[in-house]
Structures are given as C-alpha cells and as structure tokens.
Design a protein around this motif. Structure first.
Motif, PDB file in Angstrom:
ATOM      1  N   UNK A  70       0.856  -1.186   0.000  1.00 53.65           N
ATOM      2  CA  UNK A  70       0.000   0.000   0.000  1.00 53.65           C
ATOM      3  C   UNK A  70       0.889   1.231   0.000  1.00 53.65           C
ATOM      4  N   UNK A  71       0.436   2.275  -0.689  1.00 50.89           N
ATOM      5  CA  UNK A  71       1.188   3.529  -0.686  1.00 50.89           C
ATOM      6  C   UNK A  71       0.232   4.655  -0.327  1.00 50.89           C
ATOM      7  N   UNK A  72       0.683   5.520   0.569  1.00 47.00           N
ATOM      8  CA  UNK A  72      -0.116   6.681   0.963  1.00 47.00           C
ATOM      9  C   UNK A  72       0.756   7.920   0.882  1.00 47.00           C
ATOM     10  N   UNK A  73       0.215   8.977   0.308  1.00 46.11           N
ATOM     11  CA  UNK A  73       0.900  10.269   0.268  1.00 46.11           C
ATOM     12  C   UNK A  73       0.143  11.241   1.173  1.00 46.11           C
ATOM     13  N   UNK A  74       0.891  12.041   1.897  1.00 46.60           N
ATOM     14  CA  UNK A  74       0.323  12.991   2.850  1.00 46.60           C
ATOM     15  C   UNK A  74       0.753  14.405   2.469  1.00 46.60           C
ATOM     16  N   UNK A  75      -0.117  15.366   2.744  1.00 46.56           N
ATOM     17  CA  UNK A  75       0.223  16.783   2.636  1.00 46.56           C
ATOM     18  C   UNK A  75       0.229  17.402   4.025  1.00 46.56           C
ATOM     19  N   UNK A  76       1.138  18.341   4.233  1.00 51.50           N
ATOM     20  CA  UNK A  76       1.216  19.046   5.511  1.00 51.50           C
ATOM     21  C   UNK A  76       0.009  19.971   5.651  1.00 51.50           C
ATOM     22  N   UNK A  77      -0.607  19.944   6.811  1.00 56.07           N
ATOM     23  CA  UNK A  77      -1.763  20.808   7.071  1.00 56.07           C
ATOM     24  C   UNK A  77      -1.323  22.260   7.257  1.00 56.07           C
ATOM     25  N   UNK A  78      -2.158  23.197   6.838  1.00 59.27           N
ATOM     26  CA  UNK A  78      -1.827  24.611   7.076  1.00 59.27           C
ATOM     27  C   UNK A  78      -1.584  24.857   8.563  1.00 59.27           C
ATOM     28  N   UNK A  79      -0.546  25.574   8.863  1.00 60.96           N
ATOM     29  CA  UNK A  79      -0.244  25.904  10.247  1.00 60.96           C
ATOM     30  C   UNK A  79       0.685  24.940  10.947  1.00 60.96           C
ATOM     31  N   UNK A  80       0.926  23.762  10.346  1.00 65.75           N
ATOM     32  CA  UNK A  80       1.848  22.803  10.974  1.00 65.75           C
ATOM     33  C   UNK A  80       3.277  23.284  10.773  1.00 65.75           C
TER      34      UNK A  80
END
Length: 404
Positions: A70-80
């Motif tokens: 399985x592959x998952x890509x994440x984006x940084x949340x605003x403000x992190x």
C-alpha cells in the motif's frame, strides 16, 4: 485455536505421517488433514516473520517480495510548523518500530490483536514540496520528473509532501499501520491519496521465492539488480546531501494496463513485445529465466531473437548507458471503467541513487521505442527522497530536521 484443538491437529498429523511411513496411501480425510496442517504451519510462519526496522537503510527498500503493498501520500496541514513535523516523525518512528515487531503502539485500536508482524515494513520519503516548506535545499535528484509521451497523469493522485510505503504479508496488518500513522499525524498532515496493491502470497506458487507474475501474465522483476552485484550500492543508494546517506530516491507510478487490448494479441506476439517467454520467463535469446540477455543473437532467418522494440531490450542497462533501478511492483485491480475496460495494472516503484540518471533515462527511451508502451498508461506519479535508516534511539529524517 485452543490447546485442545492444537493437540487434535497434532495427533491427526502424526497419524497421517505414520500411515505414510507404513506405506499406506493417504486419501480422503487423512490427506486433507496433512494438507490443512501444512497450511496452518505456513500461515503461522508468515505471521511471525519480522523484518527489523532499524538499520543502515529503511527496511522496505531491500525487503523481499510481500503479498501486499500500500502507498499513501500525505500533505502538511496549514499551520503545521517544523516543531510539529519533527514531533510527528518521532512518533511515527516509535510506532513503526513497535508495529514491525508486532507490538501494539500507545492508543492502539486492537485491529490486529493476536496477529504477528507479518513481515511489515514502513518506509517514509519526503517530497520536494516538503523540503521547500521547511526551507531546506532541494537536491537535484528531486527535480520534477519530465512529462513522457502517453502519460495521462492525474494531479489529484500524484505527488505529496510525505510518502509512505507499507508492505506486509497481510492486508489487515497494513491497514492497521496506516491507521496508526494517520492518527498520530493528525494535526500535522492529512492523506492526499492512497493506493493498494497485491502480489503473490507465500505458498501459492510451487517454487519458494519464485518471481511473481503481473496482470499481463508475465513474470515481473526477473532482471532486478541484487545487493551482491558489483556497483549495486552506488546505483541504488544516495551519497548526498548528508541527511540522505544510506537513503534512496523513490519513483512511484500507477500504470494502467490495457488488458483487453493485450489479450487480443496471440501469445507469440506478447512474448515478442516483452522479449521473454511467458511460461518460464526465459529471454527469447535462450536459456532460463535468469539467463543474461543476448541482445546480438539472431534467429535462423537473420532477425533479432529479442526484437528491436522488445521491452527487455529497451529497458536494459546496456541500452541505457548502464542506468539501473531497483523495482518493486504490486498489481492493482480497482473494478472496471465506464467503458467496461478493467481499471487494473501495476503500482510501480523504483529505488535509485538519482532518478535523472536512472528512471528518467530509462522511461524516456521506453516511451519512444518500447513496444509494450502501447499497452500502458501512466496515470499517477510521485517522487520522494527516502532518507537513510535509523539506529535505535533515533528517528527517521533526524539529520534533516535537526540541520534546519
């Protein structure tokens, strides 16, 4: 299974073995008992398999084939901010150490209670967009991949600030690992996209360690380089910047196979397109699956044994100035498209020291001269810098995060 049940299975196994030793034919219920007992033993063995998390390289790079990827890509949340991302990587690392050992992590949801680690690996990479957000220099190896002919890239299912590859011999174990990291990353990152794939399950094929097949029916991964090959480390592992030592660069591509069109080709034409026999995987120049390609060999009629546009010829190191990648592939089958064609193909992953001199060079050649490309569509794409592995007490990406 209860102790009583275990003793019963053990007794049936002994009875069956005794019958064999005495020359009796094992049929019916006795034969089924032997088969069931062997199957149970294989499953228990698979569940107990553990791949250590700590090491010079992240374990998923060199791990053997797994049944699920399985592959998952994440984006940084605003403000992190950097502090929150550093804390997340520390939490992810601690959780991955426990999960790959089959040990529950704090706040565990009990999804895999009673399960072993099942060869779980958790491999984390950073996109150029994350480095840009952190204010860190972006190495040239993370230059965006160029557009290739026949690409049909969906931006919503491509790229990402952080990418995580999960592999294991059980899908529930991966689902649990993904849920754990998603929960721990809440407030810092959100899932951008996720894809699931499968490969051969242990014990299904006759020969242990046999090369798995893809949905086109071809053996997939025969020509992969091996760690003992000369120059392997220099081709696969990065040397700079310092935080990447022991790491690699991962290209991810979701490649849809035009299976209905492929199936219309007679078998001998499929073999010519690929350059290998479909049954054994042997190159058309002769030998067995792992016989080296003889790109100069001719048929009695004077034609090339491995056709000029065959995939194995065009993808070979000889045809690409020595360019070499370490491939990992998982099939996917996501139902059917509105036109009735299968939405199926390959989750293709390639590790290399520098994609500019490896994947990009090979793909540019394939997209222009490879006969197999007519039956493929690249629909998702991403590139991640996978930092080196961890020593106990350290966390993934520590050299990068503490050098900011």
């Amino acid at each position: 299974m209860t102790d009583s049940g275990s003793r019963q299975v053990g007794r049936r196994r002994l009875l069956a073995i005794g019958a064999l030793a005495g020359g009796a034919a094992v049929t019916g219920a006795a034969g089924a008992a032997v088969t069931a007992a062997a199957g149970e033993g294989t499953q228990r063995s698979m569940g107990r398999r553990r791949i250590p998390f700590d090491g010079l390289h992240q374990a998923g790079i060199l791990a053997p084939n797994a049944a699920h990827g399985w592959f998952a890509a994440f984006d940084v949340r605003p403000g992190a901010d950097t502090h929150r991302l550093r804390a997340m990587l520390q939490e992810w690392t601690a959780a991955a150490r426990r999960l790959t050992a089959g040990v529950p992590s704090p706040g565990d949801d009990a999804m895999v209670t009673g399960y072993g680690p099942a060869s779980l690996t958790v491999t984390v990479g950073f996109g150029a967009s994350l480095l840009r957000r952190l204010g860190a220099p972006i190495p040239g190896a993370l230059d965006p991949l160029p557009a290739f002919p026949r690409d049909a890239i969906d931006p919503a299912r491509s790229d990402g600030d952080v990418g995580v590859l999960f592999t294991a011999d059980d899908a529930l174990v991966i689902a649990h690992a993904l849920r754990t990291l998603t929960r721990l990353g809440n407030g810092a990152v959100r899932v951008r996209w996720q894809m699931t794939g499968f490969s051969t399950t242990g014990g299904v094929v006759a020969a242990p360690g046999a090369t798995p097949r893809n949905l086109m029916g071809q053996l997939d991964g025969t020509g992969n380089p091996r760690p003992q090959d000369p120059g392997f480390a220099g081709q696969i592992f990065a040397r700079d910047p310092a935080w990447m030592r022991g790491g690699s660069h991962l290209v991810f591509r979701r490649i849809r196979m035009l299976l209905d069109e492929w199936d219309r080709l007679p078998r001998h034409r499929q073999e010519q397109v690929v350059g290998r026999r479909k049954d054994t995987g042997a190159p058309l120049s002769g030998g067995t699956e792992h016989t080296a390609l003889d790109l100069d060999k001719q048929n009695p009629d004077g034609g090339l044994a491995i056709p000029a546009s065959a995939h194995v010829r065009q993808a070979s190191a000889q045809a690409n100035e020595g360019a070499t990648i370490l491939r990992k592939g998982f099939s996917y089958f996501d139902g059917h498209r509105p036109d009735g064609a299968p939405d199926a193909g390959l989750l293709f992953m390639a590790f290399q020291a520098d994609p500019r001199n490896a994947f990009t060079r090979i793909q540019q050649r394939l997209s222009g001269a490879d006969d197999l490309s007519r039956f493929l569509r690249h629909e998702s794409s991403a590139l991640f810098a996978v930092p080196g592995g961890c020593r106990p007490g350290r966390y993934l990406g520590q050299d990068l995060m503490e050098g900011l």
